[in-house]
Design a protein around this motif. Structure first.
Motif, PDB file in Angstrom:
ATOM      1  N   LEU A  85     -55.916  24.250  48.720  1.00 28.77           N
ATOM      2  CA  LEU A  85     -56.545  22.974  48.411  1.00 28.77           C
ATOM      3  C   LEU A  85     -56.486  22.667  46.922  1.00 28.77           C
ATOM      4  CD1 LEU A  85     -58.141  20.581  49.482  1.00 28.77           C
ATOM      5  CD2 LEU A  85     -60.228  21.931  49.270  1.00 28.77           C
ATOM      6  N   PHE A  86     -56.582  23.710  46.076  1.00 33.52           N
ATOM      7  CA  PHE A  86     -56.624  23.502  44.642  1.00 33.52           C
ATOM      8  C   PHE A  86     -55.270  23.063  44.079  1.00 33.52           C
ATOM      9  CE2 PHE A  86     -59.936  26.631  45.628  1.00 33.52           C
ATOM     10  CZ  PHE A  86     -61.041  25.936  45.178  1.00 33.52           C
ATOM     11  N   LYS A  87     -54.181  23.323  44.812  1.00 27.60           N
ATOM     12  CA  LYS A  87     -52.856  22.926  44.354  1.00 27.60           C
ATOM     13  C   LYS A  87     -52.350  21.678  45.077  1.00 27.60           C
ATOM     14  CE  LYS A  87     -51.419  27.673  43.245  1.00 27.60           C
ATOM     15  NZ  LYS A  87     -50.423  28.741  43.526  1.00 27.60           N
ATOM     16  N   ALA A  88     -53.164  21.137  45.951  1.00 30.39           N
ATOM     17  CA  ALA A  88     -52.708  20.041  46.797  1.00 30.39           C
ATOM     18  C   ALA A  88     -52.621  18.725  46.032  1.00 30.39           C
ATOM     19  CB  ALA A  88     -53.644  19.870  47.987  1.00 30.39           C
ATOM     20  N   ASP A  89     -51.633  17.950  46.375  1.00 29.22           N
ATOM     21  CA  ASP A  89     -51.492  16.590  45.861  1.00 29.22           C
ATOM     22  C   ASP A  89     -51.781  15.654  47.030  1.00 29.22           C
ATOM     23  OD1 ASP A  89     -50.965  14.361  44.387  1.00 29.22           O
ATOM     24  OD2 ASP A  89     -48.785  14.555  44.492  1.00 29.22           O
ATOM     25  N   LEU A  90     -53.046  15.333  47.219  1.00 34.81           N
ATOM     26  CA  LEU A  90     -53.459  14.552  48.375  1.00 34.81           C
ATOM     27  C   LEU A  90     -53.120  13.077  48.188  1.00 34.81           C
ATOM     28  CD1 LEU A  90     -56.999  16.098  48.975  1.00 34.81           C
ATOM     29  CD2 LEU A  90     -54.943  16.514  50.335  1.00 34.81           C
ATOM     30  N   PRO A  91     -52.810  12.381  49.283  1.00 28.31           N
ATOM     31  CA  PRO A  91     -52.624  10.938  49.210  1.00 28.31           C
ATOM     32  C   PRO A  91     -53.899  10.273  48.685  1.00 28.31           C
ATOM     33  CG  PRO A  91     -51.833  11.792  51.304  1.00 28.31           C
ATOM     34  CD  PRO A  91     -52.567  12.912  50.640  1.00 28.31           C
ATOM     35  N   PRO A  92     -53.788   9.083  48.101  1.00 27.42           N
ATOM     36  CA  PRO A  92     -54.964   8.433  47.511  1.00 27.42           C
ATOM     37  C   PRO A  92     -56.057   8.114  48.518  1.00 27.42           C
ATOM     38  CG  PRO A  92     -53.071   6.962  47.527  1.00 27.42           C
ATOM     39  CD  PRO A  92     -52.565   8.312  47.878  1.00 27.42           C
ATOM     40  N   ARG A  93     -55.689   7.893  49.768  1.00 28.09           N
ATOM     41  CA  ARG A  93     -56.697   7.649  50.806  1.00 28.09           C
ATOM     42  C   ARG A  93     -56.579   8.790  51.817  1.00 28.09           C
ATOM     43  NH1 ARG A  93     -59.081   2.914  50.345  1.00 28.09           N
ATOM     44  NH2 ARG A  93     -59.619   2.637  52.529  1.00 28.09           N
ATOM     45  N   SER A  94     -57.495   9.744  51.702  1.00 27.46           N
ATOM     46  CA  SER A  94     -57.375  10.982  52.478  1.00 27.46           C
ATOM     47  C   SER A  94     -58.656  11.307  53.218  1.00 27.46           C
ATOM     48  CB  SER A  94     -57.035  12.160  51.556  1.00 27.46           C
ATOM     49  OG  SER A  94     -55.701  12.090  51.100  1.00 27.46           O
ATOM     50  N   VAL A  95     -58.463  11.971  54.348  1.00 25.26           N
ATOM     51  CA  VAL A  95     -59.570  12.544  55.119  1.00 25.26           C
ATOM     52  C   VAL A  95     -59.306  14.032  55.260  1.00 25.26           C
ATOM     53  CG1 VAL A  95     -60.776  12.596  57.340  1.00 25.26           C
ATOM     54  CG2 VAL A  95     -59.957  10.413  56.415  1.00 25.26           C
ATOM     55  N   LEU A  96     -60.267  14.856  54.876  1.00 31.56           N
ATOM     56  CA  LEU A  96     -60.186  16.301  55.084  1.00 31.56           C
ATOM     57  C   LEU A  96     -61.088  16.676  56.243  1.00 31.56           C
ATOM     58  CD1 LEU A  96     -60.327  17.632  51.399  1.00 31.56           C
ATOM     59  CD2 LEU A  96     -58.310  17.180  52.810  1.00 31.56           C
ATOM     60  N   VAL A  97     -60.533  17.384  57.205  1.00 28.72           N
ATOM     61  CA  VAL A  97     -61.286  17.782  58.395  1.00 28.72           C
ATOM     62  C   VAL A  97     -61.645  19.252  58.295  1.00 28.72           C
ATOM     63  CG1 VAL A  97     -61.320  17.863  60.916  1.00 28.72           C
ATOM     64  CG2 VAL A  97     -60.008  16.069  59.736  1.00 28.72           C
ATOM     65  N   VAL A  98     -62.931  19.535  58.309  1.00 24.46           N
ATOM     66  CA  VAL A  98     -63.441  20.898  58.211  1.00 24.46           C
ATOM     67  C   VAL A  98     -63.878  21.353  59.593  1.00 24.46           C
ATOM     68  CG1 VAL A  98     -65.142  22.391  57.114  1.00 24.46           C
ATOM     69  CG2 VAL A  98     -64.235  20.420  55.875  1.00 24.46           C
TER      70      VAL A  98
END
Length: 223
Positions: A190-203
């Protein structure tokens, strides 16, 4: 009679949680209990906040705080409030930043431990998330423990409750969100991720993780 009316209220406890409640939802608070044994500067801070919001308060023996929040780290501060209301999905969508603005949402797939939900909400607020989504059934809801562990973030960050997590993700995809499931078998950190500007993370839930039905509704499985 007053004790009976308090039984119908949500019990929020802990210094930061109660102060946040007074700041964000003072109108929902009906009474505050403050233990005689807490440090004077903390007592003054709580009582000044009560006076500013015109909230009734009582300075009481610590045993009364223990009665209302047994085996909890209540820090000598108890608040009685109307239950924290959750949004439905469409109401949450209405208040989110609109595209192309950045927006992060966290979806909890049937978490069972209120301490974990509180920690996630606290982290979500720190990370700049715009909201948290939890299921109506089969998972923990926002309780006093959640508010305490979240350091009050659960009173500030919008929380929506939904009937079906998988259908919720599909609806968010219609709003141009990229859905990423967090999984132990994922391919990134997660710390190296380049997430899209509109993102949903599912836990996922403790032990079982993100359900297979939910994963099928995600765009990616990572981390």
């Amino acid at each position: 009679m007053e004790q009976q009316s308090n039984m119908n209220k949500e019990i929020i406890f802990g210094r930061n949680a109660v102060l946040s409640l007074l700041e964000s939802r003072a109108g929902a608070v009906t009474r505050i209990l403050v233990s005689k044994t807490i440090k004077p500067h903390i007592k003054s801070e709580i009582l000044d906040a009560c006076r500013a919001s015109k909230i009734p308060f009582d300075v009481v023996e610590n045993a009364l705080c223990e009665k209302y929040a047994p085996a909890q780290n209540h820090q000598g501060v108890i608040a009685f409030a109307t239950p924290i209301e959750s949004l439905d999905l469409e109401d949450l969508i209405k208040i989110l930043p609109k595209a192309p603005n950045k927006c992060l949402l966290i979806v909890c797939d049937h978490l069972e431990d209120p301490h974990n939900l509180g920690a996630i909400i606290r982290t979500a607020e720190t990370a700049g998330a715009s909201g948290v989504i939890i299921p109506k059934r089969g998972g923990v809801s926002v309780t006093g423990v959640v508010v305490k562990v979240s350091a009050g973030a659960a009173t500030r960050l919008p929380v929506a409750r939904v009937t079906n997590v998988a259908n919720t993700l599909k609806r968010l995809q219609e709003e141009n969100f990229w859905i990423t499931a967090l999984d132990m078998e994922g391919r990134d950190t997660l710390f190296k991720a380049d997430l899209p500007p509109r993102s949903v993370l599912v836990v996922g839930a403790e032990g079982s993780g993100v359900s297979q039905a939910t994963k099928k509704s995600c765009d990616d499985v990572r981390f």
